[in-house]
Design a protein around this motif. Sequence first.
Motif, PDB file in Angstrom:
ATOM      1  N   GLN A  88       0.830  -1.203   0.000  1.00 19.48           N
ATOM      2  CA  GLN A  88       0.000   0.000   0.000  1.00 19.48           C
ATOM      3  C   GLN A  88       0.869   1.260   0.000  1.00 19.48           C
ATOM      4  O   GLN A  88       0.623   2.191  -0.772  1.00 19.48           O
ATOM      5  CB  GLN A  88      -0.929   0.009   1.209  1.00 19.48           C
ATOM      6  N   ALA A  89       1.902   1.287   0.832  1.00 18.58           N
ATOM      7  CA  ALA A  89       2.818   2.437   0.863  1.00 18.58           C
ATOM      8  C   ALA A  89       3.518   2.587  -0.481  1.00 18.58           C
ATOM      9  O   ALA A  89       3.711   3.700  -0.985  1.00 18.58           O
ATOM     10  CB  ALA A  89       3.838   2.282   1.988  1.00 18.58           C
ATOM     11  N   SER A  91       2.360   1.644  -3.454  1.00 16.00           N
ATOM     12  CA  SER A  91       1.426   2.123  -4.486  1.00 16.00           C
ATOM     13  C   SER A  91       1.040   3.586  -4.298  1.00 16.00           C
ATOM     14  O   SER A  91       0.637   4.239  -5.251  1.00 16.00           O
ATOM     15  CB  SER A  91       0.176   1.254  -4.524  1.00 16.00           C
ATOM     16  N   LYS A  92       1.172   4.113  -3.092  1.00 13.85           N
ATOM     17  CA  LYS A  92       0.816   5.519  -2.842  1.00 13.85           C
ATOM     18  C   LYS A  92       2.010   6.461  -2.919  1.00 13.85           C
ATOM     19  O   LYS A  92       1.834   7.669  -2.886  1.00 13.85           O
ATOM     20  CB  LYS A  92       0.149   5.648  -1.478  1.00 13.85           C
ATOM     21  N   ASP A  93       3.214   5.925  -3.027  1.00 15.24           N
ATOM     22  CA  ASP A  93       4.427   6.751  -3.054  1.00 15.24           C
ATOM     23  C   ASP A  93       4.441   7.608  -4.324  1.00 15.24           C
ATOM     24  O   ASP A  93       4.490   7.098  -5.440  1.00 15.24           O
ATOM     25  CB  ASP A  93       5.665   5.854  -2.995  1.00 15.24           C
ATOM     26  N   GLN A  94       4.403   8.916  -4.138  1.00 17.10           N
ATOM     27  CA  GLN A  94       4.316   9.843  -5.273  1.00 17.10           C
ATOM     28  C   GLN A  94       5.553   9.778  -6.167  1.00 17.10           C
ATOM     29  O   GLN A  94       5.450   9.913  -7.382  1.00 17.10           O
ATOM     30  CB  GLN A  94       4.101  11.274  -4.759  1.00 17.10           C
ATOM     31  N   LYS A  97       5.133   6.824  -8.399  1.00 12.66           N
ATOM     32  CA  LYS A  97       4.119   7.154  -9.415  1.00 12.66           C
ATOM     33  C   LYS A  97       4.717   8.046 -10.511  1.00 12.66           C
ATOM     34  O   LYS A  97       4.319   7.980 -11.659  1.00 12.66           O
ATOM     35  CB  LYS A  97       2.935   7.869  -8.781  1.00 12.66           C
TER      36      LYS A  97
END
Length: 136
Positions: A88-89, A91-94, A97
């Motif tokens: 989860q961390a 996939s959310k790391d800008q 991305k």
Amino acid sequence: MICENCGEDTLHEIDGYAAHSMLLGAIWLQQVQSLKCDDCEETFLDSKNWALVDQLVIQREDEAIGKIPINQFVSASKASEMLGITKQAFSKDQRIKNRFIIQCKIEGDEKKVFYYIPSVTRYRQNRDGRFILDDS
């Protein structure tokens, strides 16, 4: 036309633009129209051509990444494990991305993203997994 940098009336249109890619280094984009000053040699782009440069750089990077054997890539689960963070961390790391880890997308039933192992390792060391890809 007047140059915004030096104020001289020496701007002229040229075909092409020298862009920089974090994965490829300097690349020449023939499809882009730009303005160049004869006096200070500064190059200018309008907003439409900036968007085109971004698109073409990503396209060229994706072509280079596509030449890397698939066995050099890992899934998001494995990459998050390598980094010691939760999926989860991850996939959310800008930064991830924003392609700070070299990645490829494989289309099938679902688009799956895979991450280049040397890039994941480099990201773990300094939070930036980008580097110039070899031509070989």
